[in-house]
Design an enzyme around this catalytic site. Structure first.
Site, mmCIF file in Angstrom:
data_model
loop_
_atom_site.group_PDB
_atom_site.id
_atom_site.type_symbol
_atom_site.label_atom_id
_atom_site.label_comp_id
_atom_site.label_asym_id
_atom_site.label_seq_id
_atom_site.Cartn_x
_atom_site.Cartn_y
_atom_site.Cartn_z
ATOM 1 N N HIS A 37 0.839 -1.208 0.000
ATOM 2 C CA HIS A 37 0.000 0.000 0.000
ATOM 3 C C HIS A 37 0.875 1.260 0.000
ATOM 4 O O HIS A 37 0.644 2.192 -0.788
ATOM 5 C CB HIS A 37 -0.911 -0.007 1.236
ATOM 6 C CG HIS A 37 -1.616 1.291 1.480
ATOM 7 N ND1 HIS A 37 -2.886 1.553 1.006
ATOM 8 C CD2 HIS A 37 -1.223 2.415 2.155
ATOM 9 C CE1 HIS A 37 -3.236 2.775 1.369
ATOM 10 N NE2 HIS A 37 -2.248 3.325 2.068
ATOM 11 N N GLU A 38 1.888 1.295 0.881
ATOM 12 C CA GLU A 38 2.765 2.466 0.962
ATOM 13 C C GLU A 38 3.587 2.617 -0.317
ATOM 14 O O GLU A 38 3.826 3.737 -0.788
ATOM 15 C CB GLU A 38 3.695 2.342 2.169
ATOM 16 C CG GLU A 38 2.977 2.253 3.513
ATOM 17 C CD GLU A 38 2.059 3.443 3.763
ATOM 18 O OE1 GLU A 38 2.366 4.553 3.278
ATOM 19 O OE2 GLU A 38 1.029 3.267 4.437
ATOM 20 N N GLU B 38 -5.709 7.253 -1.126
ATOM 21 C CA GLU B 38 -5.608 6.065 -0.279
ATOM 22 C C GLU B 38 -6.352 4.878 -0.898
ATOM 23 O O GLU B 38 -5.892 3.732 -0.818
ATOM 24 C CB GLU B 38 -6.170 6.364 1.117
ATOM 25 C CG GLU B 38 -5.387 7.399 1.898
ATOM 26 C CD GLU B 38 -3.972 6.945 2.233
ATOM 27 O OE1 GLU B 38 -3.715 5.728 2.263
ATOM 28 O OE2 GLU B 38 -3.115 7.822 2.453
ATOM 29 N N HIS C 272 1.675 4.370 -3.026
ATOM 30 C CA HIS C 272 1.713 5.836 -2.984
ATOM 31 C C HIS C 272 2.897 6.361 -3.794
ATOM 32 O O HIS C 272 2.783 7.359 -4.509
ATOM 33 C CB HIS C 272 1.836 6.314 -1.532
ATOM 34 C CG HIS C 272 0.558 6.241 -0.758
ATOM 35 N ND1 HIS C 272 -0.611 6.820 -1.191
ATOM 36 C CD2 HIS C 272 0.266 5.660 0.441
ATOM 37 C CE1 HIS C 272 -1.567 6.604 -0.302
ATOM 38 N NE2 HIS C 272 -1.064 5.902 0.692
#
Length: 424
Positions: free
Chosen positions: A278-279, A358, A282
């Protein structure tokens, strides 16, 4: 003027507090929508009755406290001007030195100190709630140390910015806002570069990730995403909190992949990998740079509007409040009042953009890991450990949440899992 200010402030603030209390403790529906009952997003399926009760209590109290504190900063800035504290601060600075390069930082220090002291009860109450409900395990002295570090870092940065700003106001009466905005752009890049290696280590201890097998797997994910990282960092947060987190921040050679040790201690390896994916998402989708671009645009609009509103306020009320020119340091509380008010009014748009980013990172992570079970498990564990409200009231979601609600996030992952099962 002073008596009217006190009377109206007390009356309106009491009414505001009563309405908040009714909204959070009477009018808000804390139940789960029927469509989500029995799904993985329903907290009843992964939380005990006690955990669910604590989550609802904690969320209500923290939300109430947060919204109760929202207008206090505006009230302080207005009060500083109306009661003449800004003139007292200016006069003190002039007695200390005849040079503006001394007077301005001193004014900022006095104003920031007063604001911090007056807001301290709200900050302490929030910290007390976190400790009482088991979110924070940080002792008071450690918490105060972090507060003081934050105070002095904030002061140094703010004193520098305000000193430059007020010199520009004096020299360029009609274009100071535009020149200030141009100068802020490289400053923002500089702060992004500096944050991971200078500021963050002042608060916590960072070290290389001890689990080398996990580090290798994370770096493999990073390599697939073309992130130029050679190691993963672990930060000791378990001595302060039971919450979990991970992030990728910084730019250039100072880019850091960071895991809280609480995340490592409480999640399974495949769940950690989903969080890191997920990070990484980004980074891949350039959210860090889009956020920076958004901040630059917001700064342009904010300074432009502040320029016009500050000129109007100076003409209309300046003499009564202690300043006749925008460039006088006694106008700083009005400058802060306008800027913080504009920031609040723009926050729904900024948070909506953040929630979309997000959501995109969640989608990237599930496509990258192809492990819906681990993804759902990680968010459920995050909910339990942080006592997060999976379905917050609308006011909280649109004015506080930079992420989709946990119910929305888990439902998306479960839908992805169902689609994969059908395809198989």
């Amino acid at each position: 003027m002073k008596k009217k200010f006190v009377t109206w402030t007390l009356v309106l603030y009491v009414i505001y507090g009563l309405l908040l209390g009714l909204y959070f403790f009477q009018w808000s529906d804390i139940g789960v929508p029927p469509a989500y009952e029995g799904t993985a997003a329903d907290p009843a399926t992964f939380m005990t009755d006690k955990e669910l009760e604590l989550t609802q209590e904690y969320s209500r109290y923290q939300n109430f406290l947060s919204f109760l504190g929202e207008p206090l900063e505006w009230i302080i800035y207005l009060g500083v001007m109306i009661f003449g504290a800004s003139v007292v601060f200016r006069n003190f600075g002039e007695r200390v030195s005849r040079f503006r390069i001394i007077q301005i930082p001193l004014f900022v220090l006095l104003l920031q100190t007063l604001t911090t002291i007056l807001l301290f009860p709200i900050d302490y109450a929030s910290r007390w709630l976190s400790v009482e409900y088991g979110i924070s395990n940080q002792n008071f002295s450690s918490w105060m140390r972090d507060e003081l570090i934050g105070f002095w870092i904030g002061y140094i940065i703010m004193a520098l910015l305000i000193t430059v700003l007020y010199f520009l106001m004096k020299k360029f009466q009609k274009r100071w806002w535009l020149i200030a905005w141009v100068l802020m752009i490289p400053f923002m890049f500089f702060m992004m570069y500096l944050q991971p290696v200078v500021i963050d280590p002042l608060y916590n201890d960072f070290s290389e990730l001890q689990n080398k097998q996990l580090e290798e797997k994370i770096l493999t994910l990073a390599e697939e995403a073309e992130i130029p990282a050679e190691r993963v960092y672990e930060v000791n947060m378990s001595e302060k909190t039971n919450s979990m987190n991970a992030y990728v921040n910084g730019i250039g050679s100072n880019l850091r992949i960071v895991l809280w040790d609480t995340t490592l201690n409480r999640l399974q390896e495949n769940e950690v990998l989903f969080i890191m994916a997920h990070e990484i998402g980004h980074y891949v989708m350039n959210h860090l740079y889009w956020n920076l671009a958004g901040a630059i645009i917001a700064a342009f609009l904010g300074l432009f509007l502040t320029y016009h509103l500050l000129r109007y306020a100076t003409r209309r009320w300046g003499e009564r409040l202690g300043f006749t020119k925008v460039s006088e340091i006694t106008s700083l509380p009005m400058f802060f009042f306008i800027l913080t008010l504009l920031s609040f009014l723009s926050s729904p748009v900024e948070l909506a953009v953040s929630r979309n980013a997000e959501k995109e990172a969640d989608e990237y992570a599930i496509e990258m890991t192809q492990d819906p079970k681990a993804a759902i498990g990680s968010f459920q564990e995050l909910t339990v450990n942080g006592l997060s409200d999976v379905h917050p009231p609308a006011l909280v979601k649109y004015l506080r949440y930079g992420h989709p609600t946990m119910m929305e996030r888990i439902h998306m992952l479960e839908s992805y899992q169902d689609i994969n099962v059908k395809e198989e």
